[in-house]
Write a protein that holds these residues in place. Structure first.
Motif, PDB file in Angstrom:
ATOM      1  N   ARG A 282       0.825  -1.218   0.000  1.00 12.31           N
ATOM      2  CA  ARG A 282       0.000   0.000   0.000  1.00 12.31           C
ATOM      3  C   ARG A 282       0.854   1.260   0.000  1.00 12.31           C
ATOM      4  O   ARG A 282       0.606   2.187  -0.771  1.00 12.31           O
ATOM      5  N   TRP A 283       1.872   1.301   0.861  1.00 10.60           N
ATOM      6  CA  TRP A 283       2.705   2.505   0.944  1.00 10.60           C
ATOM      7  C   TRP A 283       3.543   2.681  -0.322  1.00 10.60           C
ATOM      8  O   TRP A 283       3.773   3.815  -0.756  1.00 10.60           O
ATOM      9  N   LEU A 284       3.982   1.581  -0.928  1.00  8.59           N
ATOM     10  CA  LEU A 284       4.738   1.693  -2.181  1.00  8.59           C
ATOM     11  C   LEU A 284       3.857   2.212  -3.315  1.00  8.59           C
ATOM     12  O   LEU A 284       4.307   2.998  -4.165  1.00  8.59           O
ATOM     13  N   ILE A 285       2.597   1.763  -3.335  1.00 13.46           N
ATOM     14  CA  ILE A 285       1.661   2.275  -4.341  1.00 13.46           C
ATOM     15  C   ILE A 285       1.513   3.791  -4.198  1.00 13.46           C
ATOM     16  O   ILE A 285       1.586   4.542  -5.180  1.00 13.46           O
ATOM     17  N   LEU A 286       1.318   4.255  -2.956  1.00 14.45           N
ATOM     18  CA  LEU A 286       1.145   5.695  -2.731  1.00 14.45           C
ATOM     19  C   LEU A 286       2.434   6.477  -2.994  1.00 14.45           C
ATOM     20  O   LEU A 286       2.383   7.665  -3.294  1.00 14.45           O
ATOM     21  N   CYS A 287       3.562   5.796  -2.896  1.00 20.86           N
ATOM     22  CA  CYS A 287       4.840   6.437  -3.204  1.00 20.86           C
ATOM     23  C   CYS A 287       4.942   6.762  -4.693  1.00 20.86           C
ATOM     24  O   CYS A 287       5.404   7.849  -5.067  1.00 20.86           O
ATOM     25  N   PHE A 288       4.477   5.839  -5.546  1.00 23.07           N
ATOM     26  CA  PHE A 288       4.715   5.980  -6.984  1.00 23.07           C
ATOM     27  C   PHE A 288       3.481   6.378  -7.792  1.00 23.07           C
ATOM     28  O   PHE A 288       3.616   6.933  -8.885  1.00 23.07           O
ATOM     29  N   ALA A 289       2.274   6.108  -7.290  1.00 21.17           N
ATOM     30  CA  ALA A 289       1.072   6.271  -8.113  1.00 21.17           C
ATOM     31  C   ALA A 289       0.595   7.724  -8.156  1.00 21.17           C
ATOM     32  O   ALA A 289       0.682   8.452  -7.165  1.00 21.17           O
ATOM     33  N   ASP A 290       0.090   8.110  -9.324  1.00 25.48           N
ATOM     34  CA  ASP A 290      -0.604   9.395  -9.437  1.00 25.48           C
ATOM     35  C   ASP A 290      -1.959   9.223 -10.123  1.00 25.48           C
ATOM     36  O   ASP A 290      -2.705  10.180 -10.292  1.00 25.48           O
ATOM     37  N   SER A 291      -2.279   7.977 -10.504  1.00 22.76           N
ATOM     38  CA  SER A 291      -3.550   7.666 -11.142  1.00 22.76           C
ATOM     39  C   SER A 291      -4.664   7.605 -10.097  1.00 22.76           C
ATOM     40  O   SER A 291      -4.520   6.952  -9.056  1.00 22.76           O
ATOM     41  N   ALA A 293      -7.502   6.018 -10.256  1.00 29.64           N
ATOM     42  CA  ALA A 293      -8.013   4.650 -10.105  1.00 29.64           C
ATOM     43  C   ALA A 293      -7.097   3.822  -9.206  1.00 29.64           C
ATOM     44  O   ALA A 293      -7.565   3.060  -8.351  1.00 29.64           O
ATOM     45  N   VAL A 294      -5.791   3.973  -9.392  1.00 30.46           N
ATOM     46  CA  VAL A 294      -4.829   3.204  -8.593  1.00 30.46           C
ATOM     47  C   VAL A 294      -4.870   3.651  -7.134  1.00 30.46           C
ATOM     48  O   VAL A 294      -4.844   2.834  -6.206  1.00 30.46           O
ATOM     49  N   ILE A 295      -4.948   4.949  -6.909  1.00 33.63           N
ATOM     50  CA  ILE A 295      -5.000   5.473  -5.541  1.00 33.63           C
ATOM     51  C   ILE A 295      -6.267   4.994  -4.833  1.00 33.63           C
ATOM     52  O   ILE A 295      -6.225   4.556  -3.673  1.00 33.63           O
ATOM     53  N   LEU A 296      -7.397   5.026  -5.539  1.00 32.13           N
ATOM     54  CA  LEU A 296      -8.656   4.542  -4.949  1.00 32.13           C
ATOM     55  C   LEU A 296      -8.576   3.052  -4.635  1.00 32.13           C
ATOM     56  O   LEU A 296      -9.020   2.611  -3.571  1.00 32.13           O
ATOM     57  N   ALA A 297      -7.982   2.292  -5.552  1.00 28.92           N
ATOM     58  CA  ALA A 297      -7.839   0.848  -5.322  1.00 28.92           C
ATOM     59  C   ALA A 297      -6.969   0.579  -4.098  1.00 28.92           C
ATOM     60  O   ALA A 297      -7.242  -0.326  -3.310  1.00 28.92           O
ATOM     61  N   SER A 298      -5.923   1.392  -3.930  1.00 30.09           N
ATOM     62  CA  SER A 298      -5.024   1.189  -2.781  1.00 30.09           C
ATOM     63  C   SER A 298      -5.740   1.440  -1.463  1.00 30.09           C
ATOM     64  O   SER A 298      -5.381   0.857  -0.434  1.00 30.09           O
ATOM     65  N   GLN A 299      -6.767   2.281  -1.474  1.00 32.35           N
ATOM     66  CA  GLN A 299      -7.506   2.575  -0.242  1.00 32.35           C
ATOM     67  C   GLN A 299      -8.302   1.369   0.255  1.00 32.35           C
ATOM     68  O   GLN A 299      -8.605   1.257   1.450  1.00 32.35           O
ATOM     69  N   SER A 359       6.223  11.504  -0.995  1.00 26.14           N
ATOM     70  CA  SER A 359       6.459  10.263  -1.750  1.00 26.14           C
ATOM     71  C   SER A 359       7.569   9.430  -1.105  1.00 26.14           C
ATOM     72  O   SER A 359       7.424   8.217  -0.909  1.00 26.14           O
ATOM     73  N   TRP A 360       8.681  10.074  -0.768  1.00 21.89           N
ATOM     74  CA  TRP A 360       9.776   9.348  -0.128  1.00 21.89           C
ATOM     75  C   TRP A 360       9.417   8.923   1.293  1.00 21.89           C
ATOM     76  O   TRP A 360       9.889   7.893   1.789  1.00 21.89           O
ATOM     77  N   LEU A 361       8.556   9.682   1.943  1.00 21.71           N
ATOM     78  CA  LEU A 361       8.102   9.278   3.276  1.00 21.71           C
ATOM     79  C   LEU A 361       7.256   8.014   3.189  1.00 21.71           C
ATOM     80  O   LEU A 361       7.339   7.142   4.063  1.00 21.71           O
ATOM     81  N   PHE A 362       6.442   7.889   2.126  1.00 22.52           N
ATOM     82  CA  PHE A 362       5.684   6.651   1.933  1.00 22.52           C
ATOM     83  C   PHE A 362       6.625   5.477   1.655  1.00 22.52           C
ATOM     84  O   PHE A 362       6.382   4.346   2.104  1.00 22.52           O
ATOM     85  N   ALA A 363       7.718   5.727   0.929  1.00 21.31           N
ATOM     86  CA  ALA A 363       8.716   4.674   0.694  1.00 21.31           C
ATOM     87  C   ALA A 363       9.341   4.229   2.012  1.00 21.31           C
ATOM     88  O   ALA A 363       9.526   3.023   2.260  1.00 21.31           O
ATOM     89  N   ALA A 364       9.663   5.204   2.868  1.00 19.83           N
ATOM     90  CA  ALA A 364      10.215   4.879   4.185  1.00 19.83           C
ATOM     91  C   ALA A 364       9.198   4.117   5.027  1.00 19.83           C
ATOM     92  O   ALA A 364       9.551   3.180   5.768  1.00 19.83           O
ATOM     93  N   SER A 365       7.920   4.480   4.906  1.00 20.51           N
ATOM     94  CA  SER A 365       6.861   3.771   5.633  1.00 20.51           C
ATOM     95  C   SER A 365       6.792   2.307   5.211  1.00 20.51           C
ATOM     96  O   SER A 365       6.577   1.413   6.034  1.00 20.51           O
ATOM     97  N   ALA A 366       6.975   2.073   3.909  1.00 23.16           N
ATOM     98  CA  ALA A 366       6.977   0.693   3.408  1.00 23.16           C
ATOM     99  C   ALA A 366       8.118  -0.103   4.035  1.00 23.16           C
ATOM    100  O   ALA A 366       7.948  -1.275   4.408  1.00 23.16           O
ATOM    101  N   LEU A 367       9.284   0.522   4.160  1.00 24.39           N
ATOM    102  CA  LEU A 367      10.431  -0.146   4.775  1.00 24.39           C
ATOM    103  C   LEU A 367      10.149  -0.472   6.241  1.00 24.39           C
ATOM    104  O   LEU A 367      10.456  -1.575   6.719  1.00 24.39           O
ATOM    105  N   VAL A 368       9.542   0.467   6.963  1.00 21.33           N
ATOM    106  CA  VAL A 368       9.212   0.243   8.376  1.00 21.33           C
ATOM    107  C   VAL A 368       8.221  -0.912   8.507  1.00 21.33           C
ATOM    108  O   VAL A 368       8.375  -1.789   9.371  1.00 21.33           O
ATOM    109  N   ALA A 369       7.196  -0.936   7.644  1.00 26.23           N
ATOM    110  CA  ALA A 369       6.214  -2.021   7.672  1.00 26.23           C
ATOM    111  C   ALA A 369       6.870  -3.364   7.344  1.00 26.23           C
ATOM    112  O   ALA A 369       6.520  -4.404   7.919  1.00 26.23           O
TER     113      ALA A 369
END
Length: 381
Positions: A282-291, A293-299, A359-369
């Motif tokens: 989820r956090w990686l999707i939010l790091c890279f996605a700007d679509s 549809a993709v953002i809604l799907a990640s929710q 965006s990079w904070l979401f990447a860091a969140s993915a690493l923590v998870a």
């Protein structure tokens, strides 16, 4: 038919109402109290200090009250006391807008209100007995009312003013305090004593779990602190932002309603590991996605990263903590995760947001998870 009758006539209904009222009040307090302070012309520093006081009480005082309740086996009296006294303290906001006085009110309100949710979790686990997988079906009423009150009060503030939140919170808290008298008294005369029961929390498997749970909530710091800002910077409007939050809440509600079926088929450990791995995705999707549809799907993944994770955490703590320390066990779980984990998450994200962006904070969140998930996998072995 029997199950419906059981819900209407049993303590489960009282517990459902308590969750309904508690999270209804939270649905006013969390989004709008700081806004109320802002309209009183408090500075950002003053609002930050008040938020910090609330956080400290959330970490410390559930542990104090939980220890008192379990040691003297007085969970219900302490629960009722905390409800009524916090309600009376909140009423003081009606008579002052002075920062120093409001800071004192926040402090004493937090001392008595912060343990309410961990006590409620302990009551619910006891009432459910050997049907603990039904926890989500009771807890879901809180999530439903949280959404209702966020929307309702937001609309009323637009029509009137933000000042309405003080009497609305007082009204909700007053009803909850009165109904707290009817909460089931699940206290038993335990053979064991509180001290040895509480020391179970020092066992390696529980220390590993609490560390992993802390990391999970820490990883949510970017989401809860900067998700809306992240979407706005991507060019999305307020309506879309609201839809994304609402979709996540719906996913959470569905998970809670189906929790009994989920936990009958899948072990808590597997659900917890799956929640961590889903958080990484989820956090990686939010790091890279700007679509959109993709953002809604990640929710929709909120169903696992919050809904399933929260239920599994409550059940996991309950499974290993002896009955003479169950209130304290749930208090520790809440303090470590929603208290300390969220606080550290907000602090770290606030420190680095301007330097590296969301965006990079979401990447860091993915690493923590991922680290948290690794700990859970080690524990599972």
């Amino acid at each position: 038919m029997n199950e419906k009758h059981e819900w209407k006539s049993s303590p489960k209904r009282i517990l459902g109402l308590q969750y309904f009222l508690y999270f209804g009040v939270l649905g006013i307090y969390l989004p709008y109290f700081n806004l109320y302070c802002y309209h009183l012309d408090f500075t950002g520093f003053q609002i930050g200090v008040m938020s910090a006081v609330r956080t400290v009480t959330t970490v410390l005082f559930p542990l104090v009250w939980g220890a008192v309740a379990d040691h003297f086996q007085i969970r219900k009296p302490v629960y009722i006391l905390c409800n009524f006294i916090s309600c009376l303290i909140w009423a003081l906001f009606l008579f002052t807008t002075d920062f120093r006085l409001m800071l004192l009110i926040c402090l004493f309100y937090g001392i008595f209100y912060s343990p309410v949710i961990s006590f409620l979790e302990a009551f619910t686990m006891d009432v459910l007995g050997n049907r603990k997988e039904q926890y989500g079906r009771i807890r879901v009423w809180g999530s439903i009312n949280f959404i209702l009150f966020v929307v309702l009060i937001g609309r009323l503030i637009d029509l009137q003013s933000v000042d309405i939140i003080i009497p609305w919170i007082l009204a909700g808290s007053s009803i909850q305090a009165v109904l707290a008298i009817r909460i089931p008294d699940t206290a038993l005369h335990q053979k064991g004593s509180f001290g040895p029961g509480a020391r179970v929390l020092l066992q390696p498997r529980l220390l590993i779990f609490l560390t992993a749970a802390f990391l999970m909530l820490l990883s949510h710091g970017t989401y809860y602190g900067f998700f809306s800002i992240h979407l706005e910077k991507l060019g999305y409007g307020k309506t879309f932002i609201g839809i994304t939050w609402g979709l996540a809440s719906v996913a959470e509600i569905v998970t809670m309603m189906k929790s009994d079926a989920i936990f009958r088929k899948i072990s808590m450990e597997k659900v917890l590991v799956a929640a961590f791995l889903t958080a990484v995705i989820r956090w990686l999707i939010l790091c890279f996605a700007d679509s959109a549809a993709v953002i809604l799907a990640s929710q929709l993944l909120h169903a696992l990263t919050y809904g399933a994770f929260h239920i599994a955490s409550i059940l996991y703590i309950d499974q290993f903590i002896p009955s003479e320390a169950k209130t304290f066990g749930q208090a520790v779980n809440n303090a470590v995760t929603y208290g300390l984990g969220m606080t550290v998450g907000f602090l770290i994200n606030g420190m680095f947001y301007d330097q590296i962006g969301s965006s990079w904070l979401f990447a860091a969140s993915a690493l923590v998870a991922l680290i948290g998930g690794g700990l859970m996998c080690i524990k599972a072995k």
